[in-house]
Design an enzyme around this catalytic site. Structure first.
Site, short mmCIF file in Angstrom:
data_model
loop_
_atom_site.label_atom_id
_atom_site.label_comp_id
_atom_site.label_asym_id
_atom_site.label_seq_id
_atom_site.Cartn_x
_atom_site.Cartn_y
_atom_site.Cartn_z
N HIS A 90 33.16 32.44 61.28
CA HIS A 90 33.33 32.31 62.93
C HIS A 90 34.07 30.93 62.88
O HIS A 90 34.13 30.02 62.01
CB HIS A 90 32.05 32.11 63.59
CG HIS A 90 30.94 33.15 63.43
ND1 HIS A 90 29.82 33.01 62.93
CD2 HIS A 90 31.43 34.49 63.99
CE1 HIS A 90 29.07 34.43 63.05
NE2 HIS A 90 30.00 35.18 63.71
N ASP B 176 32.19 28.07 62.21
CA ASP B 176 31.67 27.98 60.74
C ASP B 176 32.60 26.91 59.85
O ASP B 176 32.26 26.44 58.87
CB ASP B 176 31.56 29.35 60.09
CG ASP B 176 30.45 30.29 60.68
OD1 ASP B 176 29.38 29.65 60.87
OD2 ASP B 176 30.55 31.58 60.66
C1 3MF Z 1 25.74 40.61 65.32
C2 3MF Z 1 26.94 40.58 64.36
C3 3MF Z 1 27.81 39.28 64.22
C4 3MF Z 1 29.22 39.67 63.77
C5 3MF Z 1 29.72 38.13 63.38
C6 3MF Z 1 31.63 38.43 62.91
C7 3MF Z 1 26.68 37.15 63.76
O1 3MF Z 1 25.04 41.99 65.39
O2 3MF Z 1 26.81 41.55 63.38
O3 3MF Z 1 27.13 38.42 63.27
O4 3MF Z 1 29.15 40.43 62.57
O5 3MF Z 1 29.97 37.62 64.59
O6 3MF Z 1 31.94 39.27 63.71
#
Ligand code: 3MF
Ligand code: MG
Length: 346
Positions: free
Chosen positions: A51, A54
């Site tokens: 992200h 991150d």
């Molecule tokens: C939520 C998700 C997310 C996405 C992530 C990357 C936090 O159900 O799956 O995980 O995968 O944001 O796109």
């Protein structure tokens, strides 16, 4: 005969977590950031999914952002890792409470688009061209809260603004039918792809498919993957597993339904997924009961499951499958698959 694909694996650092859930606080210590990045190669992974925050906090000025990004890039280079995808986290800031691109407040929508553009700039800094949009809060808790038709137009406008902002990125939508919102506007892979085709550059618009998200929509993940592969739109995956229609569980790949996992590996393998550099991404959570020492086991186990299922897929006699298909002998075909999965001779 073309050589078999050697798969490359990825996951996001959020997959190594402290075990907090909506009903209780953390149960494991936070693993130090550099330690998390070190774990990748140790566990047999090649790439990182990020992200925006991150990498560096979202509220830093651009100079500080560049410094922070360079530091992370240095660690990645040192570990021999690359960044597979990057996604703007558009669901935690107070300005995204009512959604990001579909928020009713224009100032909040502007915040979302600015943040999403900044995420594309970050992608460039870490040498990544794959951009993921998980549209977490684009939806409602009550249907009357927003004009749904306008909302779809706003999502396309935002997607276009990103394609224009960076002419090299390609955007993958990650569909999910609910959670955190009750009704998501783009609940399935099919919806997401339809939106991609409406953008100014469909050739740079595709999908990332998560197993659990397809299951939560009542759909079969292998068929969703096949649909996207048919359109040449499957550019990343989040493999995991899910027990029925409940909250998003992010369980170890293949841990609930082996045959369903086998079918996903089958579809990916037969379509040559990975040949254009795509990674086998995981989105899995350790159980809350897991100790700190074991807090990466679910990742290693998911990768092992993929590779074991791959061996099984490769061991199935394709000629026999074709013969059984041609003769419409599906009872026998089913037993062939079940026997193979159980390691029994037919
Ligand atoms: C939520 C998700 C997310 C996405 C992530 C990357 C936090 O159900 O799956 O995980 O995968 O944001 O796109
Ligand atoms: Mg995911």
């Amino acid at each position: 005969m073309s050589s078999p694909t050697t798969y490359r694996f990825s996951f996001g650092p959020w997959n190594i977590s402290t075990g907090a859930d909506p009903f209780g606080p953390t149960v494991r210590n936070e693993m130090e950031y550099a330690r998390k990045l070190k774990a990748y190669k140790e566990l047999g992974f090649d790439a990182v999914q990020f992200h925006d925050d991150d990498i560096v906090p979202a509220d830093l000025d651009w100079q500080a952002t560049l410094r922070g990004t360079a530091e992370v890039k240095k660690i990645l280079d040192g570990e021999g890792l690359f960044v597979e995808i990057i996604a703007p986290r558009l669901w935690e800031d107070p300005r995204t409470v009512d959604g990001a691109f579909t928020a009713n407040n224009p100032a909040d929508r502007k915040y979302a688009i600015d943040r999403a553009k900044r995420c594309a700039d970050l992608a460039r800094e870490v040498g990544c061209k794959n951009y993921v949009l998980w549209l977490a809060r684009e939806g409602t808790y009550i249907r009357e809260a927003k004009c749904a038709k306008t909302a779809h137009a706003r999502i396309v406008d935002a997607w276009n603004a990103l394609l224009e902002h960076d002419k090299e990125i390609r955007i993958m939508g990650e569909a999910k039918p609910n959670e955190p919102v009750d009704h998501a506007y783009l609940p399935t892979v099919g919806h997401m792809m339809a939106i991609g085709y409406k953008t100014i550059d469909p050739s740079r618009s595709g999908v990332l498919i998560e197993t659990a998200h397809s299951l939560l929509a009542g759909l079969d993940p292998a068929d969703d993957m096949a649909f996207a592969l048919f359109h040449d739109k499957l550019w990343s995956v989040h493999l995991n597993d899910q027990n029925g229609l409940k909250y998003d569980q992010d369980k170890v790949f293949g841990s609930v339904d082996l045959r369903r996992a086998f079918n996903q590996v089958w579809v990916l393998e037969k379509a040559g997924y990975g040949k254009n550099g795509e990674c086998v991404g995981l989105d899995v959570k350790a159980m809350r009961t897991t100790t700190f020492e074991d807090s990466t086991l679910h990742l290693a186990n998911s990768r092992t499951m993929f590779l074991r299922l791959l061996d099984i897929v490769r061991s199935v006699d394709e000629k026999q499958v074709e013969e059984l298909r041609a003769a419409r002998k599906y009872e026998q075909l089913e037993m062939l698959i079940l026997n193979t999965l159980m390691g029994k001779k037919n």
